[in-house]
Scaffold this motif. Structure first.
Motif, PDB file in Angstrom:
ATOM      1  N   ALA A  39       0.894  -1.235   0.016  1.00  0.00           N
ATOM      2  CA  ALA A  39      -0.058  -0.027   0.197  1.00  0.00           C
ATOM      3  C   ALA A  39       0.972   1.267  -0.041  1.00  0.00           C
ATOM      4  O   ALA A  39       1.509   1.632   1.174  1.00  0.00           O
ATOM      5  CB  ALA A  39      -0.951  -0.056   1.173  1.00  0.00           C
ATOM      6  N   ASN A  40       1.103   1.670  -1.212  1.00  0.00           N
ATOM      7  CA  ASN A  40       1.914   3.022  -1.253  1.00  0.00           C
ATOM      8  C   ASN A  40       1.373   4.487  -0.772  1.00  0.00           C
ATOM      9  O   ASN A  40       1.721   5.330  -0.637  1.00  0.00           O
ATOM     10  CB  ASN A  40       2.387   3.256  -2.521  1.00  0.00           C
ATOM     11  N   ARG A  41      -0.047   4.398  -0.511  1.00  0.00           N
ATOM     12  CA  ARG A  41      -0.781   5.322   0.222  1.00  0.00           C
ATOM     13  C   ARG A  41      -0.321   5.625   1.477  1.00  0.00           C
ATOM     14  O   ARG A  41      -0.808   6.836   2.042  1.00  0.00           O
ATOM     15  CB  ARG A  41      -2.150   5.369  -0.311  1.00  0.00           C
ATOM     16  N   ARG A  42      -0.014   4.667   2.270  1.00  0.00           N
ATOM     17  CA  ARG A  42       0.241   4.790   3.629  1.00  0.00           C
ATOM     18  C   ARG A  42       1.948   5.018   3.814  1.00  0.00           C
ATOM     19  O   ARG A  42       2.512   4.734   2.975  1.00  0.00           O
ATOM     20  CB  ARG A  42      -0.032   3.631   4.416  1.00  0.00           C
ATOM     21  N   GLN A  43       2.181   5.843   4.940  1.00  0.00           N
ATOM     22  CA  GLN A  43       3.600   5.739   5.188  1.00  0.00           C
ATOM     23  C   GLN A  43       4.251   4.497   5.458  1.00  0.00           C
ATOM     24  O   GLN A  43       3.725   3.702   6.164  1.00  0.00           O
ATOM     25  CB  GLN A  43       3.829   6.957   6.362  1.00  0.00           C
ATOM     26  N   PRO A  46       9.987   2.052   8.593  1.00  0.00           N
ATOM     27  CA  PRO A  46      11.516   1.807   8.156  1.00  0.00           C
ATOM     28  C   PRO A  46      11.992   0.611   7.900  1.00  0.00           C
ATOM     29  O   PRO A  46      12.564   0.318   6.980  1.00  0.00           O
ATOM     30  CB  PRO A  46      12.179   2.444   9.530  1.00  0.00           C
ATOM     31  N   ALA A  47      11.291  -0.441   8.362  1.00  0.00           N
ATOM     32  CA  ALA A  47      11.637  -1.925   8.120  1.00  0.00           C
ATOM     33  C   ALA A  47      11.280  -2.095   6.445  1.00  0.00           C
ATOM     34  O   ALA A  47      11.968  -2.747   5.876  1.00  0.00           O
ATOM     35  CB  ALA A  47      10.984  -3.059   8.727  1.00  0.00           C
ATOM     36  N   LEU A  48      10.019  -1.985   5.960  1.00  0.00           N
ATOM     37  CA  LEU A  48       9.619  -2.067   4.873  1.00  0.00           C
ATOM     38  C   LEU A  48      10.374  -1.345   3.748  1.00  0.00           C
ATOM     39  O   LEU A  48      10.799  -1.761   2.658  1.00  0.00           O
ATOM     40  CB  LEU A  48       8.158  -1.742   4.764  1.00  0.00           C
TER      41      LEU A  48
END
Length: 66
Positions: A39-43, A46-48
């Protein structure tokens, strides 16, 4: 003994050296590279973000003798 679903570039050396035997080659994927859906709409956590960056980096394939 068993089966594993592993990217070819990770196991290629072991197959070439005879430690592993490939099976079901008719069903191997034919696309190059890895695919990641998120989901690129969420922030991003750091791990992802680190996982995504690691997948973007590709070491050149080892040279084949020949």
């Amino acid at each position: 003994m068993g089966f594993a679903y592993v990217p070819f570039d990770v196991m290629e050396l072991h197959i070439n050296e005879g430690r592993l035997v490939p099976v079901l080659q008719d069903w191997w994927p034919t696309f190059p590279g890895y695919h990641l859906y998120y989901a690129n709409r969420r922030q991003l956590s750091p791990a992802l973000a680190l996982v995504i960056e690691a997948l973007r980096y590709r070491m050149p394939p080892p040279r084949r003798a020949g």
